[in-house]
Design a protein around this motif. Structure first.
Motif, PDB file in Angstrom:
ATOM      1  N   THR A   1       2.336   8.575  54.289  1.00 58.00           N
ATOM      2  CA  THR A   1       1.844   9.789  54.922  1.00 58.00           C
ATOM      3  C   THR A   1       0.720   9.463  55.888  1.00 58.00           C
ATOM      4  OG1 THR A   1       2.317  10.988  52.876  1.00 58.00           O
ATOM      5  CG2 THR A   1       0.963  12.100  54.512  1.00 58.00           C
ATOM      6  N   ALA A   2       0.811   9.987  57.079  1.00 60.14           N
ATOM      7  CA  ALA A   2      -0.280   9.920  58.052  1.00 60.14           C
ATOM      8  C   ALA A   2      -0.315  11.298  58.725  1.00 60.14           C
ATOM      9  CB  ALA A   2      -0.064   8.798  59.058  1.00 60.14           C
ATOM     10  N   GLU A   3       0.019  11.371  60.012  1.00 60.07           N
ATOM     11  CA  GLU A   3       0.170  12.693  60.622  1.00 60.07           C
ATOM     12  C   GLU A   3       1.387  13.414  60.038  1.00 60.07           C
ATOM     13  OE1 GLU A   3      -1.839  14.166  62.702  1.00 60.07           O
ATOM     14  OE2 GLU A   3      -3.221  12.478  62.944  1.00 60.07           O
TER      15      GLU A   3
ATOM     16  N   VAL B   1      13.034   3.054  57.436  1.00 59.30           N
ATOM     17  CA  VAL B   1      12.586   4.443  57.424  1.00 59.30           C
ATOM     18  C   VAL B   1      13.811   5.347  57.371  1.00 59.30           C
ATOM     19  CG1 VAL B   1      11.327   6.223  58.667  1.00 59.30           C
ATOM     20  CG2 VAL B   1      10.501   3.860  58.705  1.00 59.30           C
ATOM     21  N   LEU B   2      13.879   6.184  56.344  1.00 62.65           N
ATOM     22  CA  LEU B   2      15.023   7.071  56.165  1.00 62.65           C
ATOM     23  C   LEU B   2      14.832   8.401  56.881  1.00 62.65           C
ATOM     24  CD1 LEU B   2      15.706   6.566  52.348  1.00 62.65           C
ATOM     25  CD2 LEU B   2      16.629   5.265  54.291  1.00 62.65           C
ATOM     26  N   ALA B   3      13.609   8.914  56.880  1.00 60.50           N
ATOM     27  CA  ALA B   3      13.351  10.218  57.496  1.00 60.50           C
ATOM     28  C   ALA B   3      11.856  10.368  57.714  1.00 60.50           C
ATOM     29  CB  ALA B   3      13.876  11.350  56.614  1.00 60.50           C
ATOM     30  N   GLU B   4      11.499  11.165  58.716  1.00 58.75           N
ATOM     31  CA  GLU B   4      10.113  11.518  58.976  1.00 58.75           C
ATOM     32  C   GLU B   4      10.035  13.004  59.273  1.00 58.75           C
ATOM     33  OE1 GLU B   4       7.513   8.320  61.068  1.00 58.75           O
ATOM     34  OE2 GLU B   4       9.474   8.264  62.075  1.00 58.75           O
ATOM     35  N   ASP B   5       9.004  13.657  58.743  1.00 52.08           N
ATOM     36  CA  ASP B   5       8.840  15.080  59.011  1.00 52.08           C
ATOM     37  C   ASP B   5       7.487  15.523  58.460  1.00 52.08           C
ATOM     38  OD1 ASP B   5       9.415  17.671  59.861  1.00 52.08           O
ATOM     39  OD2 ASP B   5      11.477  17.575  59.117  1.00 52.08           O
ATOM     40  N   ASP B   6       7.101  16.733  58.816  1.00 52.64           N
ATOM     41  CA  ASP B   6       5.857  17.291  58.301  1.00 52.64           C
ATOM     42  C   ASP B   6       6.002  17.578  56.811  1.00 52.64           C
ATOM     43  OD1 ASP B   6       4.761  17.229  60.846  1.00 52.64           O
ATOM     44  OD2 ASP B   6       5.446  19.260  61.315  1.00 52.64           O
ATOM     45  N   LEU B   7       4.962  17.292  56.047  1.00 54.25           N
ATOM     46  CA  LEU B   7       4.898  17.615  54.628  1.00 54.25           C
ATOM     47  C   LEU B   7       6.144  17.147  53.889  1.00 54.25           C
ATOM     48  CD1 LEU B   7       3.352  21.185  54.937  1.00 54.25           C
ATOM     49  CD2 LEU B   7       2.182  19.041  54.440  1.00 54.25           C
ATOM     50  N   LEU B   8       6.503  15.899  54.107  1.00 57.24           N
ATOM     51  CA  LEU B   8       7.702  15.313  53.499  1.00 57.24           C
ATOM     52  C   LEU B   8       7.306  14.304  52.426  1.00 57.24           C
ATOM     53  CD1 LEU B   8      10.883  14.027  55.259  1.00 57.24           C
ATOM     54  CD2 LEU B   8       9.585  12.470  53.802  1.00 57.24           C
TER      55      LEU B   8
ATOM     56  N   GLY C   1     -12.140  18.193  59.440  1.00 60.10           N
ATOM     57  CA  GLY C   1     -12.500  16.867  58.971  1.00 60.10           C
ATOM     58  C   GLY C   1     -11.610  16.245  57.924  1.00 60.10           C
ATOM     59  N   THR C   2     -10.791  17.044  57.241  1.00 59.87           N
ATOM     60  CA  THR C   2      -9.964  16.497  56.174  1.00 59.87           C
ATOM     61  C   THR C   2      -8.780  15.722  56.736  1.00 59.87           C
ATOM     62  OG1 THR C   2      -8.835  17.046  54.085  1.00 59.87           O
ATOM     63  CG2 THR C   2      -8.445  18.507  55.966  1.00 59.87           C
ATOM     64  N   GLU C   3      -8.058  15.027  55.864  1.00 52.92           N
ATOM     65  CA  GLU C   3      -6.848  14.307  56.287  1.00 52.92           C
ATOM     66  C   GLU C   3      -5.817  15.308  56.834  1.00 52.92           C
ATOM     67  OE1 GLU C   3      -6.529  11.162  56.348  1.00 52.92           O
ATOM     68  OE2 GLU C   3      -7.930  10.308  54.900  1.00 52.92           O
ATOM     69  N   PRO C   4      -5.071  14.937  57.878  1.00 58.02           N
ATOM     70  CA  PRO C   4      -4.131  15.886  58.488  1.00 58.02           C
ATOM     71  C   PRO C   4      -3.107  16.454  57.509  1.00 58.02           C
ATOM     72  CG  PRO C   4      -4.440  13.973  59.903  1.00 58.02           C
ATOM     73  CD  PRO C   4      -5.135  13.653  58.617  1.00 58.02           C
ATOM     74  N   TRP C   5      -2.588  15.610  56.598  1.00 61.40           N
ATOM     75  CA  TRP C   5      -1.564  16.108  55.681  1.00 61.40           C
ATOM     76  C   TRP C   5      -2.169  17.037  54.630  1.00 61.40           C
ATOM     77  CZ3 TRP C   5      -3.289  11.035  55.446  1.00 61.40           C
ATOM     78  CH2 TRP C   5      -3.837  10.605  54.247  1.00 61.40           C
ATOM     79  N   ILE C   6      -3.437  16.827  54.299  1.00 62.32           N
ATOM     80  CA  ILE C   6      -4.102  17.731  53.366  1.00 62.32           C
ATOM     81  C   ILE C   6      -4.310  19.087  54.030  1.00 62.32           C
ATOM     82  CG2 ILE C   6      -6.249  18.139  52.104  1.00 62.32           C
ATOM     83  CD1 ILE C   6      -6.426  15.136  51.633  1.00 62.32           C
ATOM     84  N   ALA C   7      -4.720  19.069  55.294  1.00 69.41           N
ATOM     85  CA  ALA C   7      -4.917  20.321  56.023  1.00 69.41           C
ATOM     86  C   ALA C   7      -3.609  21.093  56.154  1.00 69.41           C
ATOM     87  CB  ALA C   7      -5.501  20.031  57.402  1.00 69.41           C
ATOM     88  N   ALA C   8      -2.529  20.392  56.502  1.00 74.12           N
ATOM     89  CA  ALA C   8      -1.245  21.069  56.694  1.00 74.12           C
ATOM     90  C   ALA C   8      -0.749  21.706  55.404  1.00 74.12           C
ATOM     91  CB  ALA C   8      -0.217  20.072  57.227  1.00 74.12           C
ATOM     92  N   ALA C   9      -0.942  21.026  54.284  1.00 74.53           N
ATOM     93  CA  ALA C   9      -0.467  21.551  53.003  1.00 74.53           C
ATOM     94  C   ALA C   9      -1.322  22.697  52.502  1.00 74.53           C
ATOM     95  CB  ALA C   9      -0.436  20.430  51.962  1.00 74.53           C
ATOM     96  N   ALA C  10      -2.578  22.768  52.957  1.00 70.96           N
ATOM     97  CA  ALA C  10      -3.508  23.775  52.442  1.00 70.96           C
ATOM     98  C   ALA C  10      -3.357  25.137  53.112  1.00 70.96           C
ATOM     99  CB  ALA C  10      -4.944  23.282  52.620  1.00 70.96           C
ATOM    100  N   VAL C  11      -2.631  25.209  54.220  1.00 69.13           N
ATOM    101  CA  VAL C  11      -2.542  26.458  54.974  1.00 69.13           C
ATOM    102  C   VAL C  11      -1.974  27.584  54.116  1.00 69.13           C
ATOM    103  CG1 VAL C  11      -1.316  27.576  56.879  1.00 69.13           C
ATOM    104  CG2 VAL C  11      -2.461  25.386  57.250  1.00 69.13           C
ATOM    105  N   SER C  12      -0.961  27.299  53.303  1.00 64.68           N
ATOM    106  CA  SER C  12      -0.354  28.343  52.489  1.00 64.68           C
ATOM    107  C   SER C  12      -1.292  28.836  51.403  1.00 64.68           C
ATOM    108  CB  SER C  12       0.940  27.821  51.844  1.00 64.68           C
ATOM    109  OG  SER C  12       0.666  26.674  51.037  1.00 64.68           O
ATOM    110  N   LYS C  13      -2.259  28.013  51.027  1.00 60.72           N
ATOM    111  CA  LYS C  13      -3.180  28.358  49.943  1.00 60.72           C
ATOM    112  C   LYS C  13      -4.428  29.060  50.471  1.00 60.72           C
ATOM    113  CE  LYS C  13      -3.873  28.285  45.540  1.00 60.72           C
ATOM    114  NZ  LYS C  13      -2.956  29.028  44.667  1.00 60.72           N
ATOM    115  N   TYR C  14      -5.066  28.467  51.478  1.00 59.80           N
ATOM    116  CA  TYR C  14      -6.336  29.000  51.970  1.00 59.80           C
ATOM    117  C   TYR C  14      -6.167  29.913  53.183  1.00 59.80           C
ATOM    118  CZ  TYR C  14      -8.239  25.222  49.085  1.00 59.80           C
ATOM    119  OH  TYR C  14      -8.549  24.397  48.052  1.00 59.80           O
TER     120      TYR C  14
END
Length: 610
Positions: free
Chosen positions: A135-137, A153-160, A500-513
């Protein structure tokens, strides 16, 4: 009033740290060898989490040279030639994947290079190939050959997240989506085509998934019931409603461990309040057999490759986390460490009581109450867990015992947003529902006073991660309710957190916060920094210097704001630590500072009662 910085801002380097008396260490993340004769596990008994190996009948364990960085988990390859370890450099959320031989030789990194974070999904049968998530961007599903170093690499996508791969490598099972709203996708490795599995109910989340032995997919999900259950998806008709394999009306399915043949599963059930129950399930028939739980809270269940040994961890209020072994044919657990039984019976401390109460809006809440000796009421601290999709359970917590020993009662509630109580409860704090979670803390404080547990005006609050956010939020929204607070690694401003947080943490948090752009006004209003002028009681701020989950600046900006107004505060920054304090001496430094802070600011009451 001058600002009192009552604890140092930064600890000294590890080689100069003072000697302190530490509570017992813990063993966790077991990994049985394929034949079940040895168990690798992670232990922090030597100070920093590292890999140890023990024969199942041996009195002594052997430490492997797993490096200087803290180890989070270990896994044995199915051919027995390799151990895979996940390490957290500097204690930070970014992780690396390394391998080494079971004798400790040939250690090298295989994934998680640069800014990428890596985790092991599973070893493929027969050898040295592993399914890995990086996980990165974006998230990437990767196959890594340990012997050759070849990567595919089998697949790449957001929040995968890569959950599983078929034995022949032809299909992969992916998890997608943000917190509380995840789903499964089936990937054809040859064509790259993806198909979403399970009908979209518009609610719930699917957290775990595996390929079955019969051309099906097994999934742990709450998308079709209030409490998470194990279901089977027919891959020939993936859009049809799944078949329920294991479910209970009185408990949530917390964790599933499948044996190598995908014929049997160990099921960890989370009963009301957070106590664990264990059963072994025949996946073809769904018939379950209960197994005696060796502790109040169980975790880390995993089968040996031959299926004849199940390993798991157990803990309790006075029982540090430790590894236990279960023979599936017999079912009676036994400790991996020969001295475990003695350690359990010699533990000092108090057992908590489960307490039920109501929120201001009538929502049922509960929590665990730790009472000091003698009659109450007592000075009382409300402890708020992280997550928020976590749960306060009757596990091992030396901080609670230390506070009780100082005459301070501890109440550890599960406010809305906590896991373990069903789908509606865990999502009840999403977005604007967070106002309700903040109010739940106030309801807990009022209940403690009304029930004769707490002394009015002598309540403290403490919490870490999301719990640290709640501490700050309740202090600014309910001024005068608490006399002191301790906020550890907590968000203080959602704007700066998202930046400031990691990009994948920010993306996953949108549904919560909430979305930082679309929901900017909501997030501003929910941010403690917006009302920081309302905070006028002593607050201790604790943070890991290397935290990239909730960056250390979240505590720093609170400290600066309090200093500008001469509000008493302390600010402890732990060098070499990230979001979780993994070195035992740093964790003890945080516990000692917390205990001292709350005892000091409730000292008048303690002395009066004494």
């Amino acid at each position: 009033m001058s600002v009192r910085t009552e604890v140092p801002r930064r600890t000294r380097p590890a080689r100069h740290r003072p000697t302190v008396t530490l509570p017992p260490g813990e063993d966790f993340a077991p990994a049985p060898s394929p034949d079940g004769r040895r168990v690798a596990y992670v232990s922090d008994r030597a100070g920093t989490p590292a890999v140890w190996v023990r024969d199942v009948d041996a009195a002594e364990a052997v430490a492997l040279p797993s490096g200087d960085e803290p180890v989070l988990s270990v896994s044995w390859s199915p051919d027995g030639r390799w151990l895979a370890i996940v390490v957290a450099p500097g204690g930070a959320p970014r992780t690396e994947l390394w391998v080494l031989r079971p004798d400790g030789t040939e250690r090298r990194q295989v994934a998680g290079f640069g800014r990428r974070s890596a985790s092991l999904s599973r070893w493929l049968p027969g050898g040295a190939s592993m399914a890995v998530t990086e996980t990165a961007e974006r998230g990437a599903a990767v196959l890594v050959d340990v012997d050759t170093g070849h990567r595919r690499v089998l697949a790449e996508d957001d929040l995968l997240i890569l959950l599983d791969v078929t034995d022949d490598g032809a299909s992969a099972l992916l998890r997608r989506g943000p917190r509380n709203a995840r789903w499964l996708e089936l990937l054809d490795v040859t064509t790259g085509d993806r198909v979403r599995l399970l009908p979209d109910t518009g609610r719930g989340s699917t957290e775990q998934g595996w390929f079955g032995s019969d051309g099906s997919v097994l999934a742990r999900t709450d998308a079709f019931s209030e409490l998470a259950a194990l279901v089977r998806v027919d891959l020939a008709r993936p859009t049809l409603a799944p078949t329920r394999v294991a479910a209970r009306p009185d408990a949530e399915l917390e964790h599933v461990a499948l044996d190598a043949r995908r014929e049997r599963a160990a099921l960890l059930w989370n009963t009301y309040g957070g106590r664990s129950e264990l059963s072994l399930c025949d996946l073809a028939s769904g018939v379950q057999r209960a197994v005696t739980a060796p502790g109040e809270v169980l975790g880390d269940a995993v089968f040996a490759a031959d299926g004849d040994l199940l390993c798991l961890t157990a803990q309790g209020p006075v029982q540090p986390r430790e590894v236990w072994l279960v023979d599936p044919a017999i079912g009676d657990p036994r400790p991996l460490r020969p001295d475990t039984d003695a350690a359990r019976t010699s533990g000092a401390g108090v057992a908590p009581q489960l307490v039920d109460l109501r929120a201001h809006d009538g929502l049922p809440l509960s929590g665990w109450l730790y009472r000091p000796a003698g009659p109450g009421p007592w000075p009382t601290a409300i402890s708020l867990h992280g997550g928020p999709e976590a749960q306060e359970r009757p596990g091992y917590n030396p901080l609670f015992q230390a506070l009780v020993a100082q005459g301070i009662a501890v109440f550890a509630p599960n406010v809305r947003g906590s896991s373990g109580f069903g789908r509606s409860f865990v999502t009840a704090d999403n977005l604007a529902g967070r106002y309700g979670a903040i109010a739940d803390v106030a309801a807990c404080a009022e209940h403690l006073v009304d029930s004769g547990v707490a002394i009015p005006g002598h309540l403290g609050c403490l919490g870490r991660s999301y719990g640290g956010y709640l501490v700050l939020a309740v202090l600014v929204n309910f001024p005068g309710l608490f006399a002191a607070g301790v906020a550890e690694c907590g968000i203080s401003d959602f704007r700066t957190f998202y930046a400031g947080t990691e990009p994948w943490i920010a993306a996953a948090a949108v549904s919560k916060y909430g979305d930082p752009v679309r929901d900017a006004e909501l997030l501003r209003d929910l941010s403690p920094m917006t009302r920081i002028d309302q905070l006028d009681v002593p607050v201790l701020l604790i943070h890991g210097a290397n935290d990239t989950n909730v960056p250390a600046g979240e505590s720093e900006q609170v400290a600066q704001a309090l200093a500008a107004r001469d509000v008493p505060h302390g600010h402890l920054v732990l060098a070499g630590e990230g979001h979780d304090f993994l070195a035992r001496d740093n964790a003890e430094a945080a516990r000692t500072a917390t205990t001292s802070w709350l005892t000091r600011h409730l000292a008048t009451t303690v002395i009066t009662l004494g």
